[in-house]
Design a protein around this motif. Structure first.
Motif, PDB file in Angstrom:
ATOM      1  N   ARG A 436       0.898  -1.145   0.101  1.00  0.00           N
ATOM      2  CA  ARG A 436      -0.216   0.234  -0.066  1.00  0.00           C
ATOM      3  C   ARG A 436       0.728   1.441  -0.029  1.00  0.00           C
ATOM      4  NH1 ARG A 436      -3.393  -3.248  -1.399  1.00  0.00           N
ATOM      5  NH2 ARG A 436      -5.190  -3.787  -0.342  1.00  0.00           N
ATOM      6  N   ILE A 437       1.911   1.134   0.764  1.00  0.00           N
ATOM      7  CA  ILE A 437       2.745   2.767   0.987  1.00  0.00           C
ATOM      8  C   ILE A 437       3.384   2.577  -0.496  1.00  0.00           C
ATOM      9  CG2 ILE A 437       5.053   1.399   1.709  1.00  0.00           C
ATOM     10  CD1 ILE A 437       3.723   4.872   2.653  1.00  0.00           C
ATOM     11  N   THR A 438       3.782   1.711  -1.308  1.00  0.00           N
ATOM     12  CA  THR A 438       4.090   2.025  -2.569  1.00  0.00           C
ATOM     13  C   THR A 438       3.179   2.683  -3.531  1.00  0.00           C
ATOM     14  OG1 THR A 438       5.772   0.080  -2.512  1.00  0.00           O
ATOM     15  CG2 THR A 438       5.301   0.826  -4.720  1.00  0.00           C
ATOM     16  N   ALA A 439       1.785   2.155  -3.244  1.00  0.00           N
ATOM     17  CA  ALA A 439       0.994   2.559  -4.278  1.00  0.00           C
ATOM     18  C   ALA A 439       0.452   4.350  -3.693  1.00  0.00           C
ATOM     19  CB  ALA A 439      -0.529   1.995  -4.056  1.00  0.00           C
ATOM     20  N   GLY A 440       0.650   4.483  -2.345  1.00  0.00           N
ATOM     21  CA  GLY A 440       0.562   5.770  -1.977  1.00  0.00           C
ATOM     22  C   GLY A 440       1.571   6.834  -2.427  1.00  0.00           C
ATOM     23  N   ILE A 441       2.886   6.343  -2.404  1.00  0.00           N
ATOM     24  CA  ILE A 441       3.929   7.329  -2.960  1.00  0.00           C
ATOM     25  C   ILE A 441       3.451   7.394  -4.435  1.00  0.00           C
ATOM     26  CG2 ILE A 441       6.367   7.513  -3.320  1.00  0.00           C
ATOM     27  CD1 ILE A 441       6.753   6.021  -0.554  1.00  0.00           C
ATOM     28  N   GLY A 442       3.347   6.208  -5.237  1.00  0.00           N
ATOM     29  CA  GLY A 442       2.988   6.681  -6.360  1.00  0.00           C
ATOM     30  C   GLY A 442       1.774   7.637  -6.814  1.00  0.00           C
ATOM     31  N   LEU A 443       0.888   7.367  -6.207  1.00  0.00           N
ATOM     32  CA  LEU A 443      -0.308   8.198  -6.427  1.00  0.00           C
ATOM     33  C   LEU A 443       0.144   9.620  -6.060  1.00  0.00           C
ATOM     34  CD1 LEU A 443      -3.148   6.247  -5.102  1.00  0.00           C
ATOM     35  CD2 LEU A 443      -2.802   7.022  -7.467  1.00  0.00           C
ATOM     36  N   ALA A 444       1.038   9.863  -4.877  1.00  0.00           N
ATOM     37  CA  ALA A 444       1.459  11.183  -4.642  1.00  0.00           C
ATOM     38  C   ALA A 444       2.266  11.754  -5.537  1.00  0.00           C
ATOM     39  CB  ALA A 444       2.127  10.891  -3.111  1.00  0.00           C
ATOM     40  N   ILE A 445       3.331  11.002  -6.299  1.00  0.00           N
ATOM     41  CA  ILE A 445       3.933  11.557  -7.072  1.00  0.00           C
ATOM     42  C   ILE A 445       3.133  12.104  -8.437  1.00  0.00           C
ATOM     43  CG2 ILE A 445       5.790  11.052  -8.930  1.00  0.00           C
ATOM     44  CD1 ILE A 445       6.970   8.876  -6.969  1.00  0.00           C
ATOM     45  N   ALA A 446       2.376  11.306  -8.876  1.00  0.00           N
ATOM     46  CA  ALA A 446       1.300  11.661  -9.925  1.00  0.00           C
ATOM     47  C   ALA A 446       0.488  13.034  -9.671  1.00  0.00           C
ATOM     48  CB  ALA A 446       0.550  10.577 -10.206  1.00  0.00           C
ATOM     49  N   ALA A 447       0.094  12.719  -8.286  1.00  0.00           N
ATOM     50  CA  ALA A 447      -1.077  14.256  -7.924  1.00  0.00           C
ATOM     51  C   ALA A 447      -0.247  15.418  -7.879  1.00  0.00           C
ATOM     52  CB  ALA A 447      -1.480  13.770  -6.492  1.00  0.00           C
ATOM     53  N   GLY A 448       1.348  15.149  -7.226  1.00  0.00           N
ATOM     54  CA  GLY A 448       2.196  16.360  -7.220  1.00  0.00           C
ATOM     55  C   GLY A 448       2.455  16.901  -8.742  1.00  0.00           C
ATOM     56  N   LEU A 449       2.861  15.911  -9.669  1.00  0.00           N
ATOM     57  CA  LEU A 449       3.229  16.642 -11.031  1.00  0.00           C
ATOM     58  C   LEU A 449       2.053  16.989 -11.629  1.00  0.00           C
ATOM     59  CD1 LEU A 449       5.656  13.646 -11.977  1.00  0.00           C
ATOM     60  CD2 LEU A 449       6.102  15.997 -11.313  1.00  0.00           C
ATOM     61  N   ALA A 483      11.715  11.520  -8.902  1.00  0.00           N
ATOM     62  CA  ALA A 483      12.856  10.280  -9.564  1.00  0.00           C
ATOM     63  C   ALA A 483      12.903   9.670  -8.109  1.00  0.00           C
ATOM     64  CB  ALA A 483      13.761  10.653 -10.322  1.00  0.00           C
ATOM     65  N   THR A 484      13.609  10.314  -7.094  1.00  0.00           N
ATOM     66  CA  THR A 484      14.022   9.868  -5.897  1.00  0.00           C
ATOM     67  C   THR A 484      12.779   9.399  -5.019  1.00  0.00           C
ATOM     68  OG1 THR A 484      13.971  12.206  -4.990  1.00  0.00           O
ATOM     69  CG2 THR A 484      16.263  11.050  -5.947  1.00  0.00           C
ATOM     70  N   ALA A 485      11.703   9.767  -5.243  1.00  0.00           N
ATOM     71  CA  ALA A 485      10.750   9.390  -4.352  1.00  0.00           C
ATOM     72  C   ALA A 485      10.059   8.196  -4.880  1.00  0.00           C
ATOM     73  CB  ALA A 485       9.337  10.463  -4.157  1.00  0.00           C
ATOM     74  N   ALA A 486      10.101   8.019  -6.461  1.00  0.00           N
ATOM     75  CA  ALA A 486       9.789   6.678  -7.022  1.00  0.00           C
ATOM     76  C   ALA A 486      10.874   5.596  -6.704  1.00  0.00           C
ATOM     77  CB  ALA A 486       9.920   6.933  -8.416  1.00  0.00           C
ATOM     78  N   VAL A 487      12.330   6.103  -6.325  1.00  0.00           N
ATOM     79  CA  VAL A 487      13.149   5.066  -5.742  1.00  0.00           C
ATOM     80  C   VAL A 487      12.574   4.449  -4.379  1.00  0.00           C
ATOM     81  CG1 VAL A 487      15.438   4.496  -5.108  1.00  0.00           C
ATOM     82  CG2 VAL A 487      14.776   5.766  -7.059  1.00  0.00           C
ATOM     83  N   VAL A 488      12.020   5.361  -3.528  1.00  0.00           N
ATOM     84  CA  VAL A 488      11.732   5.213  -2.327  1.00  0.00           C
ATOM     85  C   VAL A 488      10.547   4.079  -2.483  1.00  0.00           C
ATOM     86  CG1 VAL A 488      10.798   6.073  -0.219  1.00  0.00           C
ATOM     87  CG2 VAL A 488      12.559   7.182  -1.282  1.00  0.00           C
ATOM     88  N   ALA A 489       9.730   4.281  -3.372  1.00  0.00           N
ATOM     89  CA  ALA A 489       8.637   3.671  -3.729  1.00  0.00           C
ATOM     90  C   ALA A 489       8.835   2.158  -3.827  1.00  0.00           C
ATOM     91  CB  ALA A 489       7.713   4.286  -4.675  1.00  0.00           C
ATOM     92  N   VAL A 490       9.966   1.951  -4.681  1.00  0.00           N
ATOM     93  CA  VAL A 490      10.194   0.651  -4.999  1.00  0.00           C
ATOM     94  C   VAL A 490      11.098  -0.138  -4.150  1.00  0.00           C
ATOM     95  CG1 VAL A 490      12.019  -0.737  -6.589  1.00  0.00           C
ATOM     96  CG2 VAL A 490      10.569   1.348  -7.641  1.00  0.00           C
ATOM     97  N   LEU A 491      11.752   0.705  -3.212  1.00  0.00           N
ATOM     98  CA  LEU A 491      12.605   0.195  -2.150  1.00  0.00           C
ATOM     99  C   LEU A 491      11.297  -0.323  -1.069  1.00  0.00           C
ATOM    100  CD1 LEU A 491      15.524   2.558  -1.503  1.00  0.00           C
ATOM    101  CD2 LEU A 491      15.696   0.150  -2.404  1.00  0.00           C
ATOM    102  N   ALA A 492      10.478   0.423  -0.741  1.00  0.00           N
ATOM    103  CA  ALA A 492       9.294   0.171   0.242  1.00  0.00           C
ATOM    104  C   ALA A 492       8.549  -1.228  -0.603  1.00  0.00           C
ATOM    105  CB  ALA A 492       8.142   1.274   0.320  1.00  0.00           C
ATOM    106  N   TRP A 493       8.257  -1.252  -1.634  1.00  0.00           N
ATOM    107  CA  TRP A 493       7.678  -2.677  -2.325  1.00  0.00           C
ATOM    108  C   TRP A 493       8.592  -3.786  -1.927  1.00  0.00           C
ATOM    109  CZ3 TRP A 493       3.310  -4.204  -4.200  1.00  0.00           C
ATOM    110  CH2 TRP A 493       3.251  -5.272  -4.886  1.00  0.00           C
ATOM    111  N   ARG A 494      10.012  -3.518  -2.088  1.00  0.00           N
ATOM    112  CA  ARG A 494      10.725  -4.690  -1.678  1.00  0.00           C
ATOM    113  C   ARG A 494      10.921  -5.220  -0.335  1.00  0.00           C
ATOM    114  NH1 ARG A 494      16.238  -4.213  -4.945  1.00  0.00           N
ATOM    115  NH2 ARG A 494      16.725  -6.098  -3.868  1.00  0.00           N
ATOM    116  N   ARG A 495      10.788  -4.001   0.597  1.00  0.00           N
ATOM    117  CA  ARG A 495      10.817  -4.029   1.929  1.00  0.00           C
ATOM    118  C   ARG A 495       9.772  -4.826   2.602  1.00  0.00           C
ATOM    119  NH1 ARG A 495      13.752  -0.910   5.598  1.00  0.00           N
ATOM    120  NH2 ARG A 495      12.886  -1.018   7.791  1.00  0.00           N
TER     121      ARG A 495
END
Length: 615
Positions: A436-449, A483-495
């Motif tokens: 869920r946190i990965t999806a949350g960060i992804g949606l946040a990135i999209a909403a911000g842009l 881009a760096t927030a997307a990296v955090v989202a990927v790491l959150a998915w793996r974690r």
């Protein structure tokens, strides 16, 4: 940075766990993982823990062994009346000071562990004691519920049928046995019984009579508390060693062994087993209807404690890992809204109400900067509706960049809130991680842009200006952050598990950085593009240079938490930002965007180097 403190303040000892975005620490109190809750009241004031025991040697009348057992009113100590709430606050104040020293800053959230049998009056009283100690208590949790929160959803005692009802035997200074109904919304106390004579205090009294031949009250005043302290220390040491030497106030040391502790423990712990059987009977349940029987508490460390309790209960309790810390560790990561999913054990919680302002702050500042950017623009050789030959717009493009950056920050630090909403409204698929946190960060990135693009498009239409220019100022500086927030989202998915302090703590951006950056850019914009009242004309240069220095402060607040490091970085960077401010706010905004990118990159590195916490 978000931090959380869990405190288990018992009748005899207090334990605390501090959770930060990068660490989980059992606080060292009085040189170990616990501190006595005893308090001494004297002419020099109130002291707790080891200092209280030391003063009790020379001033025994001012010693209070267990403030929590003294009621909720006043007690007479050393000839004067003292509020019990003040005695408890002394201990909690010491814990708060240690936590602040470890965290570097005051803690944001405090959870207190309380006995399951405490009602609203005692709970409110303890909240008052914590407030007196300066602790921002967010919630209270019953000890058995907190301890069970450390278990996997399918955990249970061996030999018993798995089920939602659990029996917890908490043997500390006294004993409390509790039946807890476990469900998707957390734990609920079904029944509880407590007895102060079925725990460590009673065991100490029996050992003292065995080893000294007299009771505590019959000992001379000047040797009463030192003797009790020696008995407690010997009992704790005998849980790990076969024999120890115990000092005696009025004679040579006494060698005591494990056998003496075992003999004295048996009737006390068997009484705890009887108490557990009684709570089952009170709830009209039998052992085969219970999903697990668990043993926690400081006295549970007595060798063969579970077997002694099982003699009267009819089943041997399962000793939880680190039983003396089970409740406080569970409270440090417990959440009453957690769901028992089989995919991952991530705990999702809505942020505290006071956090809503922090979440909304960058969004509000972003809107204010954008409004000033649009309304303060000047038009040359015509107007947007009637542009003439050579028509152009003069505006603070740096303000647009910062407004877009803060809009992205607003959405990104709300990613955990988005994840919470997804977690509550999206069904889980058994056996699959939710992410869920990965999806949350992804949606946040999209909403911000998307918001940044909307800023650019709206301004382009209002200015009648080429859209590509505004998109460059609104989108390009934000892309490295995304881009760096997307990296955090990927790491959150793996974690697949939250870091210490939770995702909300990890993603919270420093409010000091947001405020100083906004004020700095606004000051430079007013200097560069005008708009100040006439009576401030002599101060425009000073205002602009101060704005450049504030950008250095904002960068320092973004990159480091330590006050000395912030000061050093401000002094070093401030020289350059004040010079750059003479060229306008545009470059300053890009510098700040670079600092924000570094902030996200550091958090990505934190997730890489920090393993998932194990409580």
């Amino acid at each position: 940075m978000h931090s959380r403190l869990a405190i288990d303040c018992g009748a005899a000892t207090v334990r605390a766990v501090l959770v930060t975005p990068t660490d989980v620490a059992v606080l060292t109190l009085d040189g170990c993982d616990r501190m006595s809750t005893a308090v001494h009241v004297g002419d020099a004031g109130m002291v707790a823990g080891a200092a209280a025991w030391q003063r009790a040697t020379t001033e025994p009348d001012g010693f209070v062994l267990s403030p929590l057992r003294a009621g909720t009113g006043k007690v007479t100590v050393g000839g004067s009346e003292v509020e019990v709430v003040d005695l408890v606050a002394v201990t909690l104040r010491h814990v708060a000071a240690v936590a602040q020293q470890v965290a570097g800053l005051p803690v944001d959230e405090v959870c207190l562990v309380v006995p399951a049998g405490w009602g609203p009056r005692r709970r409110t009283w303890l909240r008052h004691a914590a407030r007196t100690a300066g602790l921002p208590v967010s919630r209270l949790i019953a000890a058995p519920i907190a301890a069970l929160d450390r278990l996997d959803p399918d955990s249970g005692a061996k030999g018993l049928q798995a089920g939602p009802v659990m029996l917890v035997v908490d043997v500390g200074a006294g004993c409390e046995t509790t039946l807890v109904q476990r469900g998707p919304a957390g734990g609920e106390v079904l029944a509880t019984l407590a007895d102060p004579d079925a725990g460590g205090d009673r065991l100490d009294a029996v050992l003292l009579e065995t080893w000294t031949g007299t009771s505590l009250d019959d000992l001379p005043a000047d040797s009463r508390w030192p003797t009790l302290a020696n008995v407690r220390a010997a009992r704790l040491a005998l849980s790990e060693q076969p024999a120890v030497s115990m000092p005696m106030p009025d004679g040579p040391p006494l060698v005591v062994n494990y056998a003496a502790v075992a003999d004295a423990s048996r009737p006390v712990l068997e009484h705890a087993g009887e108490l557990a059987a009684q709570v089952l009977e009170a709830a009209d349940l039998t052992l085969d209807q219970v999903g697990g029987v668990f043993l926690i508490g400081g006295t549970a460390a007595v060798p063969a404690a579970a077997d002694m309790i099982g003699v009267k209960l009819g089943a041997t309790p399962q000793l939880m890992a680190t039983p003396h810390l089970s409740a406080v560790l569970g409270a440090a990561g417990a959440d009453p809204t957690r769901t028992a999913a089989t995919g991952d054990n991530t705990q999702w919680e809505l942020p505290p109400l006071r956090r809503l302002f922090t979440l909304a702050l960058p969004g509000l500042v972003s809107l204010a900067l954008y409004a000033h950017f649009v309304l303060a623009a000047t038009f040359n050789n015509g107007t947007p509706t009637r542009p003439g030959p050579g028509y152009y717009v003069q505006a603070s493009w740096g303000e647009l960049t910062l407004a877009a950056l803060l809009a992205a920050i607003c959405f990104l630090q709300a990613a955990s809130l988005i994840a919470t909403l997804l977690d509550r409204h999206t069904p889980d698929r058994p056996g699959q991680p939710r992410g869920r946190i990965t999806a949350g960060i992804g949606l946040a990135i999209a909403a911000g842009l998307a918001t940044d693009a909307l800023y650019a498009v709206t301004a382009a239409l209002f200015f009648n200006h080429p859209m590509t220019d505004l998109l460059g100022w609104a989108i390009l500086p934000v892309l490295p952050v995304a881009a760096t927030a997307a990296v955090v989202a990927v790491l959150a998915w793996r974690r697949r598990s939250p870091p210490a302090g939770g995702w909300d703590g990890l993603l919270t951006f420093p409010a000091s950085s947001i405020i100083t950056a906004a004020v700095g850019i606004l000051a430079v914009s007013l200097w560069w593009h005008g708009g100040l009242p006439w009576w401030l004309n002599d101060w425009t240069t000073s205002l602009g240079l101060a704005g450049g220095l504030l950008i250095a402060v904002a960068v320092a607040c973004t990159l480091t938490r330590h006050p000395a490091a912030r000061l050093a970085l401000t002094l070093g960077l401030g020289f350059f930002t004040t010079i750059i401010s003479r060229a306008g706010p545009d470059i300053l905004a890009v510098i700040y965007a670079t600092a924000v990118t570094c902030w996200w990159a550091w958090h990505a590195w934190t997730l890489i180097r920090t393993p998932p916490p194990r409580h």
